[in-house]
Scaffold this motif. Structure first.
Motif, PDB file in Angstrom:
ATOM      1  N   MET A   1       0.847  -1.191   0.000  1.00 55.09           N
ATOM      2  CA  MET A   1       0.000   0.000   0.000  1.00 55.09           C
ATOM      3  C   MET A   1       0.886   1.246   0.000  1.00 55.09           C
ATOM      4  SD  MET A   1      -3.030   1.030   2.679  1.00 55.09           S
ATOM      5  CE  MET A   1      -3.908  -0.473   2.290  1.00 55.09           C
ATOM      6  N   THR A   2       0.515   2.235  -0.796  1.00 55.99           N
ATOM      7  CA  THR A   2       1.318   3.446  -0.908  1.00 55.99           C
ATOM      8  C   THR A   2       1.335   4.222   0.400  1.00 55.99           C
ATOM      9  OG1 THR A   2       0.846   3.638  -3.266  1.00 55.99           O
ATOM     10  CG2 THR A   2       1.574   5.630  -2.131  1.00 55.99           C
ATOM     11  N   ARG A   3       2.508   4.626   0.808  1.00 54.73           N
ATOM     12  CA  ARG A   3       2.634   5.445   2.008  1.00 54.73           C
ATOM     13  C   ARG A   3       2.356   6.910   1.683  1.00 54.73           C
ATOM     14  NH1 ARG A   3       8.225   2.383   2.983  1.00 54.73           N
ATOM     15  NH2 ARG A   3       7.744   1.900   0.832  1.00 54.73           N
ATOM     16  N   THR A   4       1.851   7.634   2.672  1.00 55.29           N
ATOM     17  CA  THR A   4       1.630   9.076   2.533  1.00 55.29           C
ATOM     18  C   THR A   4       2.579   9.804   3.471  1.00 55.29           C
ATOM     19  OG1 THR A   4      -0.709   8.827   1.939  1.00 55.29           O
ATOM     20  CG2 THR A   4      -0.011  10.961   2.807  1.00 55.29           C
ATOM     21  N   LEU A   5       3.393  10.695   2.895  1.00 55.09           N
ATOM     22  CA  LEU A   5       4.292  11.536   3.670  1.00 55.09           C
ATOM     23  C   LEU A   5       3.753  12.960   3.664  1.00 55.09           C
ATOM     24  CD1 LEU A   5       6.141   9.141   2.420  1.00 55.09           C
ATOM     25  CD2 LEU A   5       8.040  10.603   3.103  1.00 55.09           C
ATOM     26  N   VAL A   6       3.809  13.606   4.813  1.00 56.09           N
ATOM     27  CA  VAL A   6       3.293  14.959   4.969  1.00 56.09           C
ATOM     28  C   VAL A   6       4.416  15.857   5.473  1.00 56.09           C
ATOM     29  CG1 VAL A   6       1.732  16.418   6.307  1.00 56.09           C
ATOM     30  CG2 VAL A   6       0.907  14.249   5.384  1.00 56.09           C
ATOM     31  N   LEU A   7       4.615  16.982   4.790  1.00 52.04           N
ATOM     32  CA  LEU A   7       5.596  17.988   5.213  1.00 52.04           C
ATOM     33  C   LEU A   7       4.890  19.327   5.276  1.00 52.04           C
ATOM     34  CD1 LEU A   7       8.498  18.943   5.842  1.00 52.04           C
ATOM     35  CD2 LEU A   7       8.865  19.154   3.373  1.00 52.04           C
ATOM     36  N   GLY A   8       4.791  19.879   6.475  1.00 51.31           N
ATOM     37  CA  GLY A   8       4.152  21.179   6.649  1.00 51.31           C
ATOM     38  C   GLY A   8       5.172  22.294   6.761  1.00 51.31           C
ATOM     39  N   PHE A  29      11.249   6.502   0.186  1.00 50.51           N
ATOM     40  CA  PHE A  29      10.073   5.780   0.658  1.00 50.51           C
ATOM     41  C   PHE A  29       9.199   5.228  -0.465  1.00 50.51           C
ATOM     42  CE2 PHE A  29      11.122   8.296   4.416  1.00 50.51           C
ATOM     43  CZ  PHE A  29      10.954   7.362   5.421  1.00 50.51           C
ATOM     44  N   SER A  30       9.658   5.307  -1.685  1.00 51.82           N
ATOM     45  CA  SER A  30       8.878   4.802  -2.812  1.00 51.82           C
ATOM     46  C   SER A  30       8.489   3.333  -2.602  1.00 51.82           C
ATOM     47  CB  SER A  30       9.698   4.940  -4.095  1.00 51.82           C
ATOM     48  OG  SER A  30       8.968   4.492  -5.207  1.00 51.82           O
ATOM     49  N   PRO A  31       7.207   2.976  -2.928  1.00 48.73           N
ATOM     50  CA  PRO A  31       6.156   3.830  -3.497  1.00 48.73           C
ATOM     51  C   PRO A  31       5.480   4.679  -2.423  1.00 48.73           C
ATOM     52  CG  PRO A  31       5.319   1.610  -3.191  1.00 48.73           C
ATOM     53  CD  PRO A  31       6.771   1.569  -2.797  1.00 48.73           C
ATOM     54  N   CYS A  32       5.290   5.941  -2.735  1.00 51.03           N
ATOM     55  CA  CYS A  32       4.676   6.847  -1.776  1.00 51.03           C
ATOM     56  C   CYS A  32       4.167   8.079  -2.504  1.00 51.03           C
ATOM     57  CB  CYS A  32       5.669   7.264  -0.687  1.00 51.03           C
ATOM     58  SG  CYS A  32       6.986   8.349  -1.295  1.00 51.03           S
ATOM     59  N   ARG A  33       3.416   8.873  -1.781  1.00 49.51           N
ATOM     60  CA  ARG A  33       3.100  10.220  -2.254  1.00 49.51           C
ATOM     61  C   ARG A  33       3.555  11.187  -1.174  1.00 49.51           C
ATOM     62  NH1 ARG A  33      -2.969  12.203  -1.013  1.00 49.51           N
ATOM     63  NH2 ARG A  33      -3.378  10.964   0.871  1.00 49.51           N
ATOM     64  N   MET A  34       4.050  12.343  -1.604  1.00 44.48           N
ATOM     65  CA  MET A  34       4.573  13.357  -0.697  1.00 44.48           C
ATOM     66  C   MET A  34       3.686  14.587  -0.800  1.00 44.48           C
ATOM     67  SD  MET A  34       7.419  14.001   1.217  1.00 44.48           S
ATOM     68  CE  MET A  34       7.475  15.413   2.314  1.00 44.48           C
ATOM     69  N   VAL A  35       3.128  15.019   0.336  1.00 43.90           N
ATOM     70  CA  VAL A  35       2.199  16.138   0.353  1.00 43.90           C
ATOM     71  C   VAL A  35       2.813  17.307   1.120  1.00 43.90           C
ATOM     72  CG1 VAL A  35      -0.141  16.880   0.895  1.00 43.90           C
ATOM     73  CG2 VAL A  35       0.294  14.474   0.364  1.00 43.90           C
ATOM     74  N   LEU A  36       2.883  18.460   0.481  1.00 43.77           N
ATOM     75  CA  LEU A  36       3.349  19.680   1.133  1.00 43.77           C
ATOM     76  C   LEU A  36       2.133  20.496   1.558  1.00 43.77           C
ATOM     77  CD1 LEU A  36       6.252  20.750  -1.279  1.00 43.77           C
ATOM     78  CD2 LEU A  36       6.294  19.154   0.645  1.00 43.77           C
ATOM     79  N   ILE A  37       2.103  20.900   2.830  1.00 43.01           N
ATOM     80  CA  ILE A  37       0.931  21.574   3.381  1.00 43.01           C
ATOM     81  C   ILE A  37       1.330  22.940   3.953  1.00 43.01           C
ATOM     82  CG2 ILE A  37      -0.925  21.448   5.068  1.00 43.01           C
ATOM     83  CD1 ILE A  37      -0.811  18.452   4.915  1.00 43.01           C
ATOM     84  N   PRO A  38       0.912  24.028   3.299  1.00 44.88           N
ATOM     85  CA  PRO A  38       1.212  25.349   3.857  1.00 44.88           C
ATOM     86  C   PRO A  38       0.280  25.677   5.020  1.00 44.88           C
ATOM     87  CG  PRO A  38      -0.092  25.568   1.852  1.00 44.88           C
ATOM     88  CD  PRO A  38       0.179  24.092   2.023  1.00 44.88           C
ATOM     89  N   GLY A  39       0.829  26.234   6.086  1.00 50.09           N
ATOM     90  CA  GLY A  39       0.024  26.604   7.247  1.00 50.09           C
ATOM     91  C   GLY A  39      -0.539  28.007   7.114  1.00 50.09           C
ATOM     92  N   ARG A  40      -1.773  28.189   7.571  1.00 50.46           N
ATOM     93  CA  ARG A  40      -2.372  29.521   7.540  1.00 50.46           C
ATOM     94  C   ARG A  40      -1.771  30.400   8.640  1.00 50.46           C
ATOM     95  NH1 ARG A  40      -6.693  32.408   5.827  1.00 50.46           N
ATOM     96  NH2 ARG A  40      -7.551  30.672   4.647  1.00 50.46           N
ATOM     97  N   ILE A  41      -1.838  29.896   9.878  1.00 50.34           N
ATOM     98  CA  ILE A  41      -1.336  30.647  11.031  1.00 50.34           C
ATOM     99  C   ILE A  41      -0.351  29.753  11.761  1.00 50.34           C
ATOM    100  CG2 ILE A  41      -1.917  31.866  13.161  1.00 50.34           C
ATOM    101  CD1 ILE A  41      -4.742  32.238  12.068  1.00 50.34           C
ATOM    102  N   PRO A  42       0.957  29.888  11.492  1.00 55.73           N
ATOM    103  CA  PRO A  42       1.935  29.024  12.163  1.00 55.73           C
ATOM    104  C   PRO A  42       1.999  29.329  13.657  1.00 55.73           C
ATOM    105  CG  PRO A  42       3.032  30.733  10.879  1.00 55.73           C
ATOM    106  CD  PRO A  42       1.580  30.838  10.551  1.00 55.73           C
ATOM    107  N   ALA A  98      -3.592   2.778   6.724  1.00 59.41           N
ATOM    108  CA  ALA A  98      -2.423   2.939   5.856  1.00 59.41           C
ATOM    109  C   ALA A  98      -1.324   3.714   6.575  1.00 59.41           C
ATOM    110  CB  ALA A  98      -2.809   3.661   4.568  1.00 59.41           C
ATOM    111  N   SER A  99      -0.083   3.512   6.140  1.00 56.91           N
ATOM    112  CA  SER A  99       1.065   4.187   6.743  1.00 56.91           C
ATOM    113  C   SER A  99       1.019   5.690   6.470  1.00 56.91           C
ATOM    114  CB  SER A  99       2.369   3.602   6.189  1.00 56.91           C
ATOM    115  OG  SER A  99       3.492   4.300   6.700  1.00 56.91           O
ATOM    116  N   LEU A 100       1.138   6.479   7.528  1.00 58.06           N
ATOM    117  CA  LEU A 100       1.173   7.937   7.448  1.00 58.06           C
ATOM    118  C   LEU A 100       2.441   8.412   8.129  1.00 58.06           C
ATOM    119  CD1 LEU A 100      -0.114  10.724   6.855  1.00 58.06           C
ATOM    120  CD2 LEU A 100      -1.359  10.498   9.030  1.00 58.06           C
ATOM    121  N   ILE A 101       3.195   9.258   7.445  1.00 59.79           N
ATOM    122  CA  ILE A 101       4.503   9.701   7.928  1.00 59.79           C
ATOM    123  C   ILE A 101       4.553  11.221   7.929  1.00 59.79           C
ATOM    124  CG2 ILE A 101       6.998   9.677   7.482  1.00 59.79           C
ATOM    125  CD1 ILE A 101       6.504   6.998   5.958  1.00 59.79           C
ATOM    126  N   PHE A 102       4.803  11.805   9.088  1.00 62.36           N
ATOM    127  CA  PHE A 102       4.985  13.251   9.176  1.00 62.36           C
ATOM    128  C   PHE A 102       6.477  13.557   9.190  1.00 62.36           C
ATOM    129  CE2 PHE A 102       5.571  17.186  11.651  1.00 62.36           C
ATOM    130  CZ  PHE A 102       4.898  18.063  10.800  1.00 62.36           C
TER     131      PHE A 102
END
Length: 218
Positions: A1-8, A29-42, A98-102
């Motif tokens: 199963m594809t892993r999801t990586l999150v970078l804020g 970490f392939s296979p994976c998807r990498m998601v970049l998340i901008p913060g509104r109020i850090p 599913a695997s979630l990686i911050f």
């Protein structure tokens, strides 16, 4: 199963360091998807210079042609401070088991005890800590060391076998640049050719961003 990586982050602006690290993580970490998340109020840094909409647009420009890399405005759509705990809980609800990686830098890692609900983050995801240039002298708080002791793993492959709960420190090729350096180069009229995606540089120029700012972001 594809892993999801999150970078804020604030991504104020998104620069070559962000993109190079994200691509290195996709390879690791392939296979994976990498998601970049901008913060509104850090919660832990000053108000970004560019608006949330501008920072999102720059992220979209920088990631448009990179397979496996995407951006998500979920924190821009929420009111109040952009807490990582809330974001990971939202992703966990969507991903099931599913695997979630911050992903965070080692400079952020040592500040973790100041984060909202920090002890519960591993209930939602794995934590991957990237070594940052100049981070060798960082002191890990005692509370963080005790909390992470039973969660540490040297094997990033183990993160695929569980939805969350582990902490893995990784060393990747790092591009020694920060958003502060980029903004200073813009103010001083220096070249940003090696620091910014050309479409991002063009967007900044068209909108005259960062010509008068003293804010801080990464």
């Amino acid at each position: 199963m594809t892993r999801t990586l999150v970078l804020g982050g604030t991504f104020d602006p998104v620069h070559a360091g962000h993109i190079n690290s994200a691509c290195a993580l996709i390879d690791l970490f392939s296979p994976c998807r990498m998601v970049l998340i901008p913060g509104r109020i850090p919660p832990h840094r000053g108000t970004p210079s560019a608006s949330p909409e501008q920072r999102l647009k720059m992220l979209e420009l920088a990631t448009a042609e990179i397979p496996g890399l995407q951006c998500d405005p979920c924190e821009l759509d929420r009111e109040g401070p952009s807490y990582t705990f809330d974001t990971l809980r939202q992703y966990r609800d969507k991903l099931g088991r599913a695997s979630l990686i911050f992903v965070m830098g080692s400079d952020a890692w040592v500040t973790l005890p100041a984060w909202h609900n920090w002890r519960q983050l591993c209930d939602l995801a794995h934590l991957v800590v990237m070594k940052r240039p100049g981070s060798d002298g960082l002191q890990v708080p005692e509370a963080l060391g005790r909390w992470s002791e039973g969660k540490l793993t040297d094997s990033h492959e183990r993160l695929a076998d569980h939805p969350g709960g582990l902490v893995c420190h990784v060393t990747l090729p790092q591009y020694d640049v920060s958003a502060t350096v980029v903004r200073r180069a813009i103010v001083e009229g220096d070249s940003t050719e090696t620091l910014l995606h050309p479409d991002v540089a063009g967007y900044i120029a068209r909108h005259q961003l960062y010509l008068d700012n003293d804010n801080h972001g990464k």
